[in-house]
Design a protein around this motif. Structure first.
Motif, mmCIF file in Angstrom:
data_model
loop_
_atom_site.group_PDB
_atom_site.id
_atom_site.type_symbol
_atom_site.label_atom_id
_atom_site.label_comp_id
_atom_site.label_asym_id
_atom_site.label_seq_id
_atom_site.Cartn_x
_atom_site.Cartn_y
_atom_site.Cartn_z
ATOM 1 N N GLU A 35 0.830 -1.200 0.000
ATOM 2 C CA GLU A 35 0.000 0.000 0.000
ATOM 3 C C GLU A 35 0.869 1.256 0.000
ATOM 4 O OE1 GLU A 35 -4.241 0.478 1.843
ATOM 5 O OE2 GLU A 35 -2.743 0.550 3.416
ATOM 6 N N GLY A 36 0.494 2.225 -0.828
ATOM 7 C CA GLY A 36 1.202 3.501 -0.860
ATOM 8 C C GLY A 36 2.351 3.562 -1.850
ATOM 9 N N GLU A 37 2.601 2.461 -2.552
ATOM 10 C CA GLU A 37 3.699 2.472 -3.523
ATOM 11 C C GLU A 37 3.284 3.164 -4.823
ATOM 12 O OE1 GLU A 37 6.894 -0.609 -3.921
ATOM 13 O OE2 GLU A 37 5.275 -1.909 -3.212
ATOM 14 N N PHE A 38 4.265 3.758 -5.469
ATOM 15 C CA PHE A 38 4.109 4.358 -6.801
ATOM 16 C C PHE A 38 5.063 3.572 -7.694
ATOM 17 C CE2 PHE A 38 4.060 8.802 -9.088
ATOM 18 C CZ PHE A 38 3.612 8.190 -10.255
ATOM 19 N N VAL A 39 4.505 2.729 -8.542
ATOM 20 C CA VAL A 39 5.299 1.768 -9.301
ATOM 21 C C VAL A 39 5.216 2.061 -10.793
ATOM 22 C CG1 VAL A 39 5.665 -0.680 -9.818
ATOM 23 C CG2 VAL A 39 4.777 -0.010 -7.568
ATOM 24 N N ALA A 40 6.363 2.119 -11.441
ATOM 25 C CA ALA A 40 6.395 2.224 -12.902
ATOM 26 C C ALA A 40 6.659 0.847 -13.486
ATOM 27 C CB ALA A 40 7.491 3.191 -13.339
ATOM 28 N N ASN A 162 -10.470 7.988 -11.077
ATOM 29 C CA ASN A 162 -10.502 8.393 -9.663
ATOM 30 C C ASN A 162 -11.927 8.684 -9.184
ATOM 31 O OD1 ASN A 162 -9.166 8.899 -7.246
ATOM 32 N ND2 ASN A 162 -8.929 11.087 -7.677
ATOM 33 N N ALA A 163 -12.914 8.368 -10.030
ATOM 34 C CA ALA A 163 -14.301 8.762 -9.738
ATOM 35 C C ALA A 163 -14.777 8.264 -8.373
ATOM 36 C CB ALA A 163 -15.233 8.252 -10.831
ATOM 37 N N ASN A 164 -14.529 7.010 -8.087
ATOM 38 C CA ASN A 164 -15.005 6.437 -6.824
ATOM 39 C C ASN A 164 -13.953 6.483 -5.717
ATOM 40 O OD1 ASN A 164 -17.753 5.673 -7.395
ATOM 41 N ND2 ASN A 164 -16.908 4.177 -8.840
ATOM 42 N N ASP A 165 -12.934 7.324 -5.926
ATOM 43 C CA ASP A 165 -11.871 7.500 -4.933
ATOM 44 C C ASP A 165 -11.240 6.161 -4.516
ATOM 45 O OD1 ASP A 165 -10.248 9.073 -3.334
ATOM 46 O OD2 ASP A 165 -11.640 9.068 -1.633
ATOM 47 N N PRO A 166 -10.869 5.321 -5.504
ATOM 48 C CA PRO A 166 -10.314 4.009 -5.160
ATOM 49 C C PRO A 166 -8.944 4.150 -4.511
ATOM 50 C CG PRO A 166 -10.023 4.411 -7.497
ATOM 51 C CD PRO A 166 -10.835 5.556 -6.971
ATOM 52 N N ARG A 167 -8.600 3.158 -3.685
ATOM 53 C CA ARG A 167 -7.295 3.154 -3.027
ATOM 54 C C ARG A 167 -6.199 2.702 -3.978
ATOM 55 N NH1 ARG A 167 -6.677 5.752 1.141
ATOM 56 N NH2 ARG A 167 -5.176 4.308 2.064
ATOM 57 N N LEU A 168 -6.604 2.043 -5.056
ATOM 58 C CA LEU A 168 -5.637 1.443 -5.978
ATOM 59 C C LEU A 168 -5.998 1.829 -7.413
ATOM 60 C CD1 LEU A 168 -3.406 -0.602 -6.746
ATOM 61 C CD2 LEU A 168 -5.101 -2.423 -6.494
ATOM 62 N N GLN A 191 1.207 11.823 -8.290
ATOM 63 C CA GLN A 191 2.010 11.930 -7.073
ATOM 64 C C GLN A 191 1.133 12.343 -5.885
ATOM 65 O OE1 GLN A 191 5.595 11.266 -6.809
ATOM 66 N NE2 GLN A 191 4.747 11.116 -4.741
ATOM 67 N N GLU A 192 0.173 13.238 -6.179
ATOM 68 C CA GLU A 192 -0.766 13.675 -5.148
ATOM 69 C C GLU A 192 -1.612 12.496 -4.655
ATOM 70 O OE1 GLU A 192 -2.427 17.487 -6.496
ATOM 71 O OE2 GLU A 192 -4.260 16.847 -5.458
ATOM 72 N N TRP A 193 -2.059 11.679 -5.602
ATOM 73 C CA TRP A 193 -2.809 10.476 -5.216
ATOM 74 C C TRP A 193 -1.984 9.644 -4.238
ATOM 75 C CZ3 TRP A 193 -4.454 8.415 -10.752
ATOM 76 C CH2 TRP A 193 -5.476 9.232 -11.262
ATOM 77 N N VAL A 194 -0.720 9.427 -4.619
ATOM 78 C CA VAL A 194 0.150 8.585 -3.799
ATOM 79 C C VAL A 194 0.404 9.245 -2.441
ATOM 80 C CG1 VAL A 194 2.456 7.558 -3.624
ATOM 81 C CG2 VAL A 194 1.201 7.464 -5.800
ATOM 82 N N ASP A 195 0.586 10.576 -2.462
ATOM 83 C CA ASP A 195 0.822 11.298 -1.210
ATOM 84 C C ASP A 195 -0.361 11.184 -0.255
ATOM 85 O OD1 ASP A 195 3.295 12.038 -2.109
ATOM 86 O OD2 ASP A 195 2.716 14.064 -2.707
ATOM 87 N N PHE A 200 -0.407 3.504 -6.871
ATOM 88 C CA PHE A 200 -0.552 3.754 -8.305
ATOM 89 C C PHE A 200 0.480 2.954 -9.088
ATOM 90 C CE2 PHE A 200 -0.169 6.826 -12.049
ATOM 91 C CZ PHE A 200 -1.333 6.367 -12.648
ATOM 92 N N LEU A 201 0.006 2.147 -10.012
ATOM 93 C CA LEU A 201 0.873 1.386 -10.909
ATOM 94 C C LEU A 201 0.718 1.942 -12.316
ATOM 95 C CD1 LEU A 201 0.507 -0.733 -8.546
ATOM 96 C CD2 LEU A 201 0.997 -2.450 -10.282
ATOM 97 N N MET A 202 1.830 2.362 -12.885
ATOM 98 C CA MET A 202 1.786 3.068 -14.149
ATOM 99 C C MET A 202 2.707 2.433 -15.182
ATOM 100 S SD MET A 202 2.892 7.042 -14.753
ATOM 101 C CE MET A 202 4.612 6.799 -14.334
#
Ligand code: ADP
Ligand code: MG
Length: 230
Positions: A35-40, A162-168, A191-195, A200-202
């Protein structure tokens, strides 16, 4: 890492029938995301990035192996169950946007809220306005996707994810159609989402963007050849 295990990919393979043969597009892929990772996720065209995202989002199923997301074993869900899970638990920015052509930009962003039924109608209206604002599309709210630029369509897809404010949230080259300036603005939003605690996996082609995330997973010919925390 002490945070919660969110994605657990165990020895996933994916084969597609091609004529009388099968091609193996994902080969024994295993990794975990907390949880909380930002992955490319990077790799050449055809290396299996989109296929891998399809496995993680339940858009398609592995030939063998297991995917757990937030403790849910995706294999245990029916097609309907998967659709329901996908609507409520995750967001996806599709590579080719998948906007509904007959709905306006605002209606497209609202649609996941109508389907998931997590917000009241009044809340939906307020959220659509805020989401449009976040991606700079307030002035395109009533336009049909076909009437706006590819970059605008992609930002509508980002807002919709991001409509339903998902955690992932997953993005398949989610800045691929943006000019450098709006790509940077979109990246700031991710980045804001992750903060704020989202994961977020991109998938990206951009080494520069990948370097600004927390971790890079590189695919080549259906295998993970690099998994590096920055
Ligand atoms: P990437 O997103 O990294 O460009 P993809 O995951 O889209 O790669 O595709 C990986 C490989 O799998 C490619 O060679 C592609 O042609 C093949 N592939 C993807 N989907 C299918 C399918 N449904 N049937 C047959 N081959 C497929
Ligand atoms: Mg792809």
């Amino acid at each position: 890492m002490s945070s919660k295990l969110l994605i657990d990919v165990q020895q996933v393979t994916k084969r597609f029938p091609v004529g009388h043969h099968e091609v193996e597009v994902l080969k024994d892929i295993s990794f975990q995301v907390h949880e909380g990772e930002f992955v490319a996720i990077v790799g050449q065209s055809g290396s299996g990035k989109s296929t891998l995202l399809n496995m993680l989002t339940g858009v398609d199923r592995p030939t063998s192996g297991e995917v757990f997301v937030n403790g849910q074993r995706l294999k245990d869900l029916s097609e309907d169950g998967l659709a329901h899970w996908r609507r409520r638990e995750i967001g996806i920015v599709f590579q080719f946007f998948n906007l509904v052509p007959g709905l306006t930009v605002a209606q497209n962003i609202r649609l996941p809220m109508e389907l998931a039924d997590l917000y009241t109608p009044l809340e939906r209206t307020a959220r659509v306005a805020a989401l449009l604002d976040q991606v700079g599309l307030a002035e395109r709210a009533t336009w049909l996707p076909s009437r706006v630029s590819g970059g605008d369509q992609q930002r509508a897809a980002i807002a919709r994810a991001n409509a339903n404010d998902p955690r992932l949230i997953f993005g398949d080259e989610p800045t691929g159609r943006q000019d450098p300036r709006s790509a940077a603005a979109c990246f700031d939003l991710f980045q804001e989402w992750v903060d704020t605690g989202k994961t977020f996996l991109m998938v990206t082609h951009s080494r520069a963007l990948a370097a600004r995330t927390g971790r890079t997973i590189e695919l080549a010919d259906g295998r993970v050849i690099r998994d590096e925390v920055h």
